[in-house]
Design a protein around this motif. Sequence first.
Motif, PDB file in Angstrom:
ATOM      1  N   GLY A 208      34.655  85.357  74.662  1.00  0.00           N
ATOM      2  CA  GLY A 208      33.276  84.927  74.800  1.00  0.00           C
ATOM      3  C   GLY A 208      32.335  85.923  75.446  1.00  0.00           C
ATOM      4  N   SER A 209      32.840  87.086  75.841  1.00  0.00           N
ATOM      5  CA  SER A 209      32.008  88.103  76.479  1.00  0.00           C
ATOM      6  C   SER A 209      31.929  89.350  75.607  1.00  0.00           C
ATOM      7  CB  SER A 209      32.573  88.479  77.846  1.00  0.00           C
ATOM      8  OG  SER A 209      32.544  87.376  78.726  1.00  0.00           O
ATOM      9  N   LEU A 210      30.776  89.986  75.600  1.00  0.00           N
ATOM     10  CA  LEU A 210      30.601  91.232  74.857  1.00  0.00           C
ATOM     11  C   LEU A 210      31.114  92.379  75.721  1.00  0.00           C
ATOM     12  CD1 LEU A 210      29.338  92.219  72.151  1.00  0.00           C
ATOM     13  CD2 LEU A 210      27.276  92.755  73.463  1.00  0.00           C
ATOM     14  N   ILE A 211      32.197  93.027  75.268  1.00  0.00           N
ATOM     15  CA  ILE A 211      32.817  94.082  76.074  1.00  0.00           C
ATOM     16  C   ILE A 211      32.605  95.473  75.490  1.00  0.00           C
ATOM     17  CG2 ILE A 211      34.562  92.523  77.018  1.00  0.00           C
ATOM     18  CD1 ILE A 211      36.576  93.820  75.047  1.00  0.00           C
ATOM     19  N   GLY A 212      32.017  95.555  74.287  1.00  0.00           N
ATOM     20  CA  GLY A 212      31.774  96.856  73.676  1.00  0.00           C
ATOM     21  C   GLY A 212      30.631  96.801  72.697  1.00  0.00           C
ATOM     22  N   ASP A 213      29.870  97.877  72.605  1.00  0.00           N
ATOM     23  CA  ASP A 213      28.737  97.967  71.681  1.00  0.00           C
ATOM     24  C   ASP A 213      28.443  99.448  71.484  1.00  0.00           C
ATOM     25  OD1 ASP A 213      26.390  97.901  70.254  1.00  0.00           O
ATOM     26  OD2 ASP A 213      25.274  96.697  71.708  1.00  0.00           O
ATOM     27  N   GLY A 214      28.685  99.936  70.270  1.00  0.00           N
ATOM     28  CA  GLY A 214      28.440 101.349  70.026  1.00  0.00           C
ATOM     29  C   GLY A 214      28.576 101.690  68.562  1.00  0.00           C
ATOM     30  N   THR A 215      28.549 102.974  68.252  1.00  0.00           N
ATOM     31  CA  THR A 215      28.737 103.399  66.871  1.00  0.00           C
ATOM     32  C   THR A 215      30.153 103.063  66.428  1.00  0.00           C
ATOM     33  OG1 THR A 215      29.542 105.608  67.440  1.00  0.00           O
ATOM     34  CG2 THR A 215      27.141 105.320  67.248  1.00  0.00           C
ATOM     35  N   CYS A 216      30.336 102.984  65.128  1.00  0.00           N
ATOM     36  CA  CYS A 216      31.663 102.675  64.591  1.00  0.00           C
ATOM     37  C   CYS A 216      32.679 103.713  65.058  1.00  0.00           C
ATOM     38  CB  CYS A 216      31.588 102.616  63.071  1.00  0.00           C
ATOM     39  SG  CYS A 216      33.114 102.065  62.282  1.00  0.00           S
ATOM     40  N   GLU A 217      32.313 104.973  65.010  1.00  0.00           N
ATOM     41  CA  GLU A 217      33.239 106.039  65.403  1.00  0.00           C
ATOM     42  C   GLU A 217      33.637 105.908  66.877  1.00  0.00           C
ATOM     43  OE1 GLU A 217      33.599 110.934  65.453  1.00  0.00           O
ATOM     44  OE2 GLU A 217      31.763 109.961  64.741  1.00  0.00           O
ATOM     45  N   ASP A 218      32.655 105.655  67.744  1.00  0.00           N
ATOM     46  CA  ASP A 218      32.950 105.551  69.175  1.00  0.00           C
ATOM     47  C   ASP A 218      33.857 104.360  69.483  1.00  0.00           C
ATOM     48  OD1 ASP A 218      31.475 107.791  69.726  1.00  0.00           O
ATOM     49  OD2 ASP A 218      29.690 106.710  70.406  1.00  0.00           O
ATOM     50  N   ILE A 219      33.566 103.229  68.855  1.00  0.00           N
ATOM     51  CA  ILE A 219      34.364 102.024  69.132  1.00  0.00           C
ATOM     52  C   ILE A 219      35.778 102.166  68.577  1.00  0.00           C
ATOM     53  CG2 ILE A 219      34.602  99.552  68.660  1.00  0.00           C
ATOM     54  CD1 ILE A 219      32.409 100.172  70.687  1.00  0.00           C
ATOM     55  N   MET A 220      35.889 102.698  67.362  1.00  0.00           N
ATOM     56  CA  MET A 220      37.199 102.763  66.706  1.00  0.00           C
ATOM     57  C   MET A 220      38.105 103.853  67.282  1.00  0.00           C
ATOM     58  SD  MET A 220      37.683 100.357  64.606  1.00  0.00           S
ATOM     59  CE  MET A 220      36.553  98.978  64.462  1.00  0.00           C
ATOM     60  N   THR A 221      37.579 104.687  68.138  1.00  0.00           N
ATOM     61  CA  THR A 221      38.423 105.681  68.800  1.00  0.00           C
ATOM     62  C   THR A 221      38.645 105.349  70.279  1.00  0.00           C
ATOM     63  OG1 THR A 221      36.458 107.058  69.188  1.00  0.00           O
ATOM     64  CG2 THR A 221      37.789 107.555  67.244  1.00  0.00           C
ATOM     65  N   ASN A 222      38.169 104.187  70.710  1.00  0.00           N
ATOM     66  CA  ASN A 222      38.358 103.737  72.093  1.00  0.00           C
ATOM     67  C   ASN A 222      39.562 102.801  72.137  1.00  0.00           C
ATOM     68  OD1 ASN A 222      38.218 102.558  74.660  1.00  0.00           O
ATOM     69  ND2 ASN A 222      35.977 102.616  74.699  1.00  0.00           N
ATOM     70  N   MET A 223      40.745 103.373  72.294  1.00  0.00           N
ATOM     71  CA  MET A 223      41.973 102.599  72.189  1.00  0.00           C
ATOM     72  C   MET A 223      42.092 101.521  73.271  1.00  0.00           C
ATOM     73  SD  MET A 223      43.466 103.628  69.492  1.00  0.00           S
ATOM     74  CE  MET A 223      41.859 103.977  68.784  1.00  0.00           C
ATOM     75  N   GLU A 224      41.617 101.803  74.472  1.00  0.00           N
ATOM     76  CA  GLU A 224      41.701 100.829  75.554  1.00  0.00           C
ATOM     77  C   GLU A 224      40.815  99.627  75.261  1.00  0.00           C
ATOM     78  OE1 GLU A 224      42.510  98.623  78.787  1.00  0.00           O
ATOM     79  OE2 GLU A 224      43.644 100.312  77.945  1.00  0.00           O
TER      80      GLU A 224
END
Length: 233
Positions: A208-224
């Motif tokens: 229920g909480s927004l924990i990430g917001d960014g470009t597709c590349e940035d989000i998809m390479t943020n493994m944690e």
Amino acid sequence: MLKFNNVCFSYQQDNLIQDVSFHIQKGEFAALIGENGAGKSTISKLCNGLLKPETGDVLIKEQNTKITKSSMLARSVGYLFQNPDRQICQNTIRGEIMFGLSYILKDRALCEKRCDRIIEQFHFRGEQDPFHLSRGERQRVALASILVCKPELLILDEPTTGLDYRECVQIMEQIRELHKTGTTILMITHDMELVQDYADRVLVLNEGSLIGDGTCEDIMTNMELLRQASVLP
């Protein structure tokens, strides 16, 4: 185009959406991801006034969904259900496409012209019963009935669930073409391949909480971040 300002929503005692804020600009193609139960479908229904926030505000073109009728919001927002059988309500493809259009346009001749154009675009037979079509074709009928109304914002709730690869490509390429004309897209999906192929921006929801917001590349390479949201690139 779409703003969430500190939005909270709950079903009975369950706090489903907790203090969510984001702003989707006109013309963006954004994806909302997260595991089952994260609140994605609830967010999608808050986007068009089907649900109203308990606290905070949802604004569509600066119209507050708390005080704006859903019928007015529907003039700007299209919503594609996950299951087309919950959306289709007419016995012919032509009837289905005309159904929503007739509420927006009072000029019958213009309705007929736009209906004919989209039937030709999708290669439909207008008098065919949509319930005799495959799941993928029914989803295309539902999509066509939305696109004919020319929404400025299109909400997609798991648009390719139950479709084979060919049907998936057909649906998504039509959505891509719509985006090229300036329509803003928010896609809720579990399919990370879809996200990586089509979305420019990714919002990540967890419990229920927004924990990430960014470009597709940035989000998809943020493994944690992806591990926290229980999704894999």
